[in-house]
Design an enzyme around this catalytic site. Structure first.
Site, short mmCIF file in Angstrom:
data_model
loop_
_atom_site.label_atom_id
_atom_site.label_comp_id
_atom_site.label_asym_id
_atom_site.label_seq_id
_atom_site.Cartn_x
_atom_site.Cartn_y
_atom_site.Cartn_z
N ASP A 46 -23.22 -23.37 29.16
CA ASP A 46 -21.91 -23.38 29.68
C ASP A 46 -20.64 -23.39 28.35
O ASP A 46 -21.33 -23.70 27.25
CB ASP A 46 -21.42 -24.17 30.96
N LYS A 68 -17.89 -22.06 33.56
CA LYS A 68 -16.54 -22.34 33.89
C LYS A 68 -15.83 -23.38 32.81
O LYS A 68 -16.34 -24.28 32.03
CB LYS A 68 -16.47 -23.24 34.98
N MET A 183 -11.88 -34.17 32.99
CA MET A 183 -10.94 -33.05 33.09
C MET A 183 -9.23 -33.63 33.78
O MET A 183 -8.78 -33.20 34.65
CB MET A 183 -11.39 -32.17 34.45
#
Ligand code: SAH
Length: 261
Positions: A46, A68, A183
């Site tokens: 990723d 992602k 995040m």
């Protein structure tokens, strides 16, 4: 590979290993992760995985980026799941390499569930999650006896991209003396608002840790109320962890990390 007094499990053809690559510094890989990298036929990593880690793959292995990243360049999760299944059914040793730990905010659970449903043999190799390893490189312990008997790991945005609303912010603010947001930059203003509304002190120590454990690591110390402004003033960008709680205040004594020269 090493002169070690034990054997590694066989990476059998047709299996998928979901492997945590850690937060960045290749030295934080586990021995099993390195074994997997040296054995795999096909590596699907990723966006967060450090290029120095990907570079440890066996010469001749196929390397594919698929992941992602804050909504950008995003492969659909369903496509990633299908890709893993198709490659495994071709009899390849498939390594799904994810930043940090595959089962911590990494969609590793979704991938493992898809593999299980498809009857593909798989193994999970945990990695050092950013919220622990990245904090350690910032000189911030996840727990310290003097400050917190609990720590909460929280995603700063929910599955739909908005503020996570599946939990009780008031209970979180009361129950978690230390909080580590993954995040956390996108909705930081609203997270801070909710925590203040729930009674957290505006002058409580807080920190933002960007690109932890890499040569680009940046840490900014601030307060809970000062977080949004600190992010703007320092131009802070993801990947970043936001830490709130007295532990963040230990950094000024524990800041040990220096970039390699
Ligand atoms: N599975 C990963 C987390 C994936 S979610 C893990 O266990 O660490 C992606 C978020 O992780 C980023 O938005 C950021 O909040 C955090 N993160 C991952 N690597 C990081 C790093 N090197 N420095 C700071 N934050 C990081």
């Amino acid at each position: 590979m090493f002169d070690l007094p034990f054997d590694f499990p066989d990476f059998v053809p047709g299996a998928v290993w979901l492997v945590g690559a850690g937060p960045g510094d290749p030295g934080l890989l586990s021995l099993l992760a390195l074994h997997a990298l040296r054995s795999a036929d096909h590596v699907i990593h990723d966006a967060l995985v450090d290029s120095r880690v990907v570079g440890l793959a066996r010469p001749g292995a196929v390397i594919e980026a698929m992941g992602k990243r804050g909504g950008r360049d995003s492969a659909r999760q369903e496509d990633i799941n299908q890709r893993l299944i198709v490659l495994a059914r071709q009899g390849l040793r498939v390594l799904r390499l994810k930043g940090g730990d595959p089962f911590v905010f990494g969609r590793g659970a979704e991938e493992a569930l898809a593999l299980a449903a498809a009857g593909i043999p798989f193994r999970v190799v945990p990695g050092i999650t950013a919220g622990i390893g990245g904090l350690a490189y910032a000189g911030i312990p996840a727990t310290a006896r003097a400050t917190n008997a609990a720590v909460a790991f929280i995603t700063g945005h929910g599955a739909d991209g908005g503020l996570p609303d599946g939990f009780d912010w008031d209970a979180l603010a009361r129950g978690a003396p230390a909080m580590v947001f993954y995040m956390g930059l996108r909705h930081l203003d609203r997270v801070v608002e909710r925590l203040l509304a729930a009674g957290r002190r505006p002058d409580e120590p807080a920190a933002v840790v960007c690109d932890a454990t890499t040569p680009r690591q940046v840490v900014v110390e601030t307060t809970l109320a000062g977080l949004p402004e600190a992010v703007v003033n320092h131009g802070l960008k993801p990947p970043a962890l936001v830490v709130v709680g007295e532990v963040a205040g230990l950094r000024h004594r524990l800041d040990w990390w220096r970039p390699e020269v």
